[in-house]
Scaffold this active site. Structure first.
Site, PDB file in Angstrom:
ATOM      1  N   GLY A  45     -24.922  -1.768 -17.961  1.00 36.80           N
ATOM      2  CA  GLY A  45     -25.860  -1.980 -16.767  1.00 36.80           C
ATOM      3  C   GLY A  45     -25.884  -0.561 -16.086  1.00 36.80           C
ATOM      4  O   GLY A  45     -25.063   0.295 -16.317  1.00 36.80           O
ATOM      5  N   GLN A  50     -26.861   5.369  -9.150  1.00 31.29           N
ATOM      6  CA  GLN A  50     -26.265   6.050 -10.220  1.00 31.29           C
ATOM      7  C   GLN A  50     -26.810   7.316 -10.720  1.00 31.29           C
ATOM      8  O   GLN A  50     -26.142   8.103 -11.477  1.00 31.29           O
ATOM      9  CB  GLN A  50     -25.505   5.091 -11.236  1.00 31.29           C
ATOM     10  CG  GLN A  50     -24.332   3.991 -10.726  1.00 31.29           C
ATOM     11  CD  GLN A  50     -24.207   3.249 -12.055  1.00 31.29           C
ATOM     12  OE1 GLN A  50     -24.777   2.096 -12.372  1.00 31.29           O
ATOM     13  NE2 GLN A  50     -22.933   3.415 -12.418  1.00 31.29           N
ATOM     14  N   CYS A 105     -16.909   1.141 -14.674  1.00 29.63           N
ATOM     15  CA  CYS A 105     -18.156   1.756 -14.152  1.00 29.63           C
ATOM     16  C   CYS A 105     -18.446   3.261 -14.345  1.00 29.63           C
ATOM     17  O   CYS A 105     -17.457   3.895 -14.406  1.00 29.63           O
ATOM     18  CB  CYS A 105     -17.964   1.714 -12.534  1.00 29.63           C
ATOM     19  SG  CYS A 105     -19.513   2.475 -11.722  1.00 29.63           S
ATOM     20  N   LEU A 106     -19.671   3.539 -15.071  1.00 28.77           N
ATOM     21  CA  LEU A 106     -19.911   4.642 -15.348  1.00 28.77           C
ATOM     22  C   LEU A 106     -19.652   5.962 -14.472  1.00 28.77           C
ATOM     23  O   LEU A 106     -19.546   7.060 -14.714  1.00 28.77           O
ATOM     24  CB  LEU A 106     -21.388   4.704 -15.921  1.00 28.77           C
ATOM     25  CG  LEU A 106     -21.718   3.735 -17.140  1.00 28.77           C
ATOM     26  CD1 LEU A 106     -23.280   3.950 -17.303  1.00 28.77           C
ATOM     27  CD2 LEU A 106     -20.982   4.080 -18.338  1.00 28.77           C
ATOM     28  N   HIS A 147     -22.330  -6.812 -10.324  1.00 26.89           N
ATOM     29  CA  HIS A 147     -21.473  -5.490 -10.111  1.00 26.89           C
ATOM     30  C   HIS A 147     -22.690  -4.440 -10.065  1.00 26.89           C
ATOM     31  O   HIS A 147     -22.562  -3.782  -9.354  1.00 26.89           O
ATOM     32  CB  HIS A 147     -21.200  -5.088 -11.734  1.00 26.89           C
ATOM     33  CG  HIS A 147     -20.469  -3.644 -11.745  1.00 26.89           C
ATOM     34  ND1 HIS A 147     -19.119  -3.334 -12.022  1.00 26.89           N
ATOM     35  CD2 HIS A 147     -21.155  -2.559 -11.845  1.00 26.89           C
ATOM     36  CE1 HIS A 147     -18.954  -1.973 -11.696  1.00 26.89           C
ATOM     37  NE2 HIS A 147     -20.151  -1.442 -11.841  1.00 26.89           N
ATOM     38  N   GLU A 148     -23.980  -4.600 -10.920  1.00 23.43           N
ATOM     39  CA  GLU A 148     -25.198  -3.653 -10.767  1.00 23.43           C
ATOM     40  C   GLU A 148     -25.760  -4.038  -9.349  1.00 23.43           C
ATOM     41  O   GLU A 148     -26.231  -3.050  -8.309  1.00 23.43           O
ATOM     42  CB  GLU A 148     -25.922  -3.848 -11.749  1.00 23.43           C
ATOM     43  CG  GLU A 148     -25.452  -3.478 -13.137  1.00 23.43           C
ATOM     44  CD  GLU A 148     -24.919  -2.084 -13.179  1.00 23.43           C
ATOM     45  OE1 GLU A 148     -25.255  -1.137 -12.228  1.00 23.43           O
ATOM     46  OE2 GLU A 148     -23.985  -1.973 -13.875  1.00 23.43           O
ATOM     47  N   HIS A 151     -24.395  -1.930  -6.344  1.00 20.58           N
ATOM     48  CA  HIS A 151     -24.469  -0.797  -6.285  1.00 20.58           C
ATOM     49  C   HIS A 151     -25.687  -0.421  -5.501  1.00 20.58           C
ATOM     50  O   HIS A 151     -25.795   0.694  -4.726  1.00 20.58           O
ATOM     51  CB  HIS A 151     -24.931  -0.009  -7.829  1.00 20.58           C
ATOM     52  CG  HIS A 151     -23.863   0.369  -8.638  1.00 20.58           C
ATOM     53  ND1 HIS A 151     -23.109   1.499  -8.216  1.00 20.58           N
ATOM     54  CD2 HIS A 151     -23.251   0.235  -9.775  1.00 20.58           C
ATOM     55  CE1 HIS A 151     -22.061   1.577  -9.214  1.00 20.58           C
ATOM     56  NE2 HIS A 151     -22.155   0.807 -10.105  1.00 20.58           N
TER      57      HIS A 151
END
Length: 196
Positions: A45, A50, A105-106, A147-148, A151
């Site tokens: 994701g 991000q 998380c990235l 989760h996304e 963001h």
């Protein structure tokens, strides 16, 4: 084109993202570049904040989770090939039992922690062609979407941890924001000293 992923500590990750309309400049190209960026970083994701854009878009492809042997055949089937763009999403309802799952998380590389989330969500969003969708998701699929979604609301998974856990992670999070970490994808670090 791959974008650098914005690291923990950048203010863009704390903004509630703004809605866009279907005339947003180069939307198709932006979405295509987001997919490329996410796959390049081996993510499932990616949200626009991000990559430094405080707008309400995120993408999800749960295919990598579909070969997890701990999942039922039905769950594997649900995750395999699920690839979706979410624009101007709103989670209308979260229901069911809360359950823990180890999230990463990235934007926060090398930190993974158990996070509790509700099992089922009902979400309204526009797809990449700006068709309105109202759907219900559950299990791991719901979790990735939650989760996304966080963001675009300016929330990170580390915000959901206990006070003690947050204290224990403080130094590592600070190092991430300074770029004191090895990652195999491009990142932009908010507190990196010049000349490094």
């Amino acid at each position: 084109m791959t974008f650098p992923i914005i690291a923990y500590g950048d203010p863009v990750l704390r903004k509630v993202a703004a809605e866009i309309n279907k005339d947003y400049p180069d939307l198709k190209s932006l979405i295509s570049n987001m997919w490329e960026t996410m796959y390049n970083a081996s993510g499932v994701g990616l949200a626009a904040p991000q990559i430094g854009l405080p707008i309400r878009i995120f993408i999800v492809d749960t295919t990598p989770f579909s070969d997890d042997e701990d999942l039922s055949e039905e769950e594997q089937k649900q995750l395999d090939g699920f690839k979706q763009v979410f624009i101007n999403a709103t989670i209308e309802e979260e229901s069911g039992e809360e359950w823990p799952f180890n999230e990463g998380c990235l934007s926060i590389p090398d930190i993974r922690e158990d996070v509790n989330r509700k099992d089922t969500i009902r979400i309204t969003y526009f797809d990449e062609d700006f068709n309105k969708q109202v759907k219900t998701f559950d299990g791991l699929l719901a979790r990735v979407i939650q989760h996304e979604y966080d963001h675009i609301e300016g929330i990170l998974f580390t915000d959901k941890l206990s006070t003690l856990k947050k204290r224990l992670l403080k130094g590592r999070l600070s190092n991430i924001s300074k770029g004191k970490i090895n990652v195999d994808y491009r990142m932009r670090f908010p507190n990196q000293k010049k000349g490094r």
